[in-house]
Design an enzyme around this catalytic site. Structure first.
Site: not given
Ligand code: PGA
Length: 252
Positions: A10-11, A100, A102, A170, A216, A237-238
């Site tokens: 969920w970031k 991750h 990020e 990823e 994605s 994620g999204g």
């Molecule tokens: P995303 O993110 O599905 O929005 O591309 C995946 C993630 O960062 O784990």
């Protein structure tokens, strides 16, 4: 043979009310024990979401998105603004996302730091979801395998047992961009990762370790990804922020 694992990241999204409402919607998704479902809320939402899921959907596990480890692996100390491993455990996390992109690219976490966190997490009985992945420039320079396997080797240094490790491949260019690796392209990397694990940990470890794909993942591409022989699940994620979409992904 490997149980599929669908994980939500969920970031830095959702306030407390939104997180609880999404958790309540997801608690109705039943996979009859055939898949593992992990949800990674923010630190501030984790304890309440874990409490809610314990009551309404004990088959869904809570993962943290990170934790901090002080110098000499200190699990508490004067680290203003940080959250420790014992804290995430006591808030209900049974797993944690580490490495991750990020964290690597925005917060400057390197493989040595990630490696310390992986070791501490598994020593404390948590499942470490270790993320690896190449940048677009690295893919364009055709060095993606070297990059990913180097991240893997360094992040797993001195980790003797992979029972509580899940790997998430990823590709950074696919995260949040709407671009997904092709199922065959992703599987090729998953296969390289599995072969690498086999070389250092033996055949049964390489057969057993779950390798998730992330970047994605959506309801319309999950099935083709999951049909690949080396893709054992997804880190989403999204699309995990929308109950309907995430349910479709779980029930691909
Ligand atoms: P995303 O993110 O599905 O929005 O591309 C995946 C993630 O960062 O784990």
């Amino acid at each position: 043979m490997r149980k599929p694992l669908i994980a939500a990241n969920w970031k830095m999204f959702l306030n407390l009310k939104e997180a609880l409402s999404l958790a309540a919607s997801l608690s109705k998704v039943n996979t009859d024990g055939e898949k593992d479902i992990f949800i990674a809320p923010s630190f501030t939402n984790m304890a309440v979401v874990a409490e809610e899921l314990k009551k309404s959907a004990p088959h869904i596990s809570v993962a943290a998105q990170n934790f901090y480890l002080g110098a000499d692996d200190a699990s508490s100390g004067a680290y203003t603004g940080e959250v420790s491993l014992p804290m995430i455990k006591s808030a209900g996390a049974t797993a944690v996302i580490l490495g991750h992109s990020e964290r690597r690219n925005i917060f400057g976490e390197d493989d040595a730091f990630i490696n310390r966190k992986v070791k501490c997490a598994i020593a404390e009985g948590l499942t470490a979801i270790l993320c690896v992945g190449e940048l677009l420039a690295e893919r364009e320079a055709s060095v993606q395998n070297e990059v990913v396997l180097a991240q893997l080797g360094k992040s797993l240094a001195q980790v003797a047992d992979l029972t509580n490790v899940v790997i998430a491949y990823e590709p950074v260019w696919a995260i949040g961009t709407g671009k997904t690796a092709t199922p065959a392209g992703a599987d090729e990397m998953h296969n390289a990762i599995r072969t690498f694990i086999g070389r250092y940990y033996g055949k049964s470890a390489s057969n057993e370790i779950r390798i998730l794909y992330g970047g994605s993942v959506k309801p319309d591409n999950i099935k083709a990804l999951m049909q690949q022989g080396n893709i054992d699940g997804a880190l989403v994620g999204g699309a995990s922020l929308n109950a309907e979409q995430f349910e479709k992904i779980i029930n691909y």
